[in-house]
Design an enzyme around this catalytic site. Structure first.
Site, PDB file in Angstrom:
ATOM      1  N   GLU A  70       0.851  -1.196   0.000  1.00  0.00           N
ATOM      2  CA  GLU A  70       0.000   0.000   0.000  1.00  0.00           C
ATOM      3  C   GLU A  70       0.880   1.238   0.000  1.00  0.00           C
ATOM      4  OE1 GLU A  70      -3.794   2.245   2.076  1.00  0.00           O
ATOM      5  OE2 GLU A  70      -2.755   0.708   3.248  1.00  0.00           O
ATOM      6  N   GLU A  95       4.944   4.806   3.773  1.00  0.00           N
ATOM      7  CA  GLU A  95       4.435   6.085   4.267  1.00  0.00           C
ATOM      8  C   GLU A  95       5.611   6.957   4.690  1.00  0.00           C
ATOM      9  OE1 GLU A  95       2.644   9.003   4.748  1.00  0.00           O
ATOM     10  OE2 GLU A  95       1.044   7.505   4.566  1.00  0.00           O
ATOM     11  N   ASP A 145      -2.859  12.248  -2.108  1.00  0.00           N
ATOM     12  CA  ASP A 145      -3.059  13.695  -2.076  1.00  0.00           C
ATOM     13  C   ASP A 145      -3.409  14.185  -3.483  1.00  0.00           C
ATOM     14  OD1 ASP A 145      -2.807  16.506  -1.897  1.00  0.00           O
ATOM     15  OD2 ASP A 145      -1.344  16.317  -0.269  1.00  0.00           O
ATOM     16  N   ASP A 181     -11.468  10.373  -3.947  1.00  0.00           N
ATOM     17  CA  ASP A 181     -12.738  11.089  -3.842  1.00  0.00           C
ATOM     18  C   ASP A 181     -12.669  12.414  -4.600  1.00  0.00           C
ATOM     19  OD1 ASP A 181     -10.946  12.289  -2.125  1.00  0.00           O
ATOM     20  OD2 ASP A 181     -12.420  12.730  -0.564  1.00  0.00           O
TER      21      ASP A 181
END
Length: 243
Positions: A70, A95, A145, A181
């Protein structure tokens, strides 16, 4: 003159933040990092990966198993939940924000998840060089982002050339799963990946169905509450032996 550049030549998709961590998060790096966090040799920046470094998954996980990566795992809600449900699969969270990494380790430890590892690094460098070619079964990019201001869109993770980056890490037939989104970014993702020779669509119609392996997070609920539609995409790695 130096033989190697002393700064990154490509824009990164994040801004490095140094927010204060809680005592529990600080403790996570002392107590839990030895198991969960993979230390990588650095190149020109703290979040870079030296181009000669290469991960040995069997050594890191103590076994050979399917691998899911991920990118931008945030606080780890999606990957910790997935790792708990699929103990026979190995998971790797990439991350750059330390507080998110700490939260991921704390939640994984509480859930008894042992098939998860974390890397604190710039994801494209992990995908394109640190992971052995074809070592991942799936790569996830959930809610990256959007860099919605026009002058910042060059910093988006999924832009021209991302197919080669993700394609290096994925095995033939492996899946690249994405969700956002932000409608305009979703369209860009689709346009970019439709044009990349490493991938073909693994969905019909305009958008893929929601990936049922992605746990519903507070972030996704927030987007829905604001009236933003969640759009999924899934692409399959083209066989390199084709043709």
């Amino acid at each position: 003159m130096p033989d190697r550049p002393t700064f990154r030549e490509e824009p990164v998709s994040f801004v490095r933040r140094s927010g204060r961590m809680s005592e529990a998060q600080e403790r996570a790096f002392v107590d839990l990092a030895p198991h969960y966090l993979i230390e990588v040799p650095r190149d020109t920046a703290w979040t870079s990966v030296h181009p000669d470094a290469l991960m040995d998954a069997a050594e890191r996980y103590g076994r050979r198993a399917p691998l899911v990566v991920e990118v931008g795992s945030g606080q780890g809600h999606a990957i910790v939940a997935a790792a708990a449900v699929h103990p026979d699969t190995d998971f790797l969270a990439v991350e750059v924000f330390r507080a998110g990494l700490a939260r991921t380790m704390l939640d994984a430890d509480r859930a008894g998840v042992r098939n998860l590892r974390l890397i604190e690094a710039n994801a494209p460098e992990v995908l394109s060089s640190f992971l052995p070619a074809g070592s991942a079964d799936e790569v996830w990019v959930f809610f990256p982002d959007p860099w919605h201001k026009k002058r910042h869109t060059k910093r988006r993770l999924v832009r021209a050339g991302f197919g080669a980056i993700a394609g290096h890490a994925l095995r033939d037939g492996g899946l690249l799963r994405l969700a956002t989104d932000w409608e305009e970014y979703a369209v860009q993702m689709r346009d970019v990946l439709d044009a990349e020779p490493e991938f073909v669509r693994a969905f019909e119609g305009d958008w893929a169905e929601r990936f049922d392996g992605r746990v519903m997070t507070a972030f996704e609920r927030k987007g829905i509450a604001k009236g933003r539609e969640i759009r999924d995409l899934v692409y399959r790695r083209v066989s390199q032996g084709a043709g």
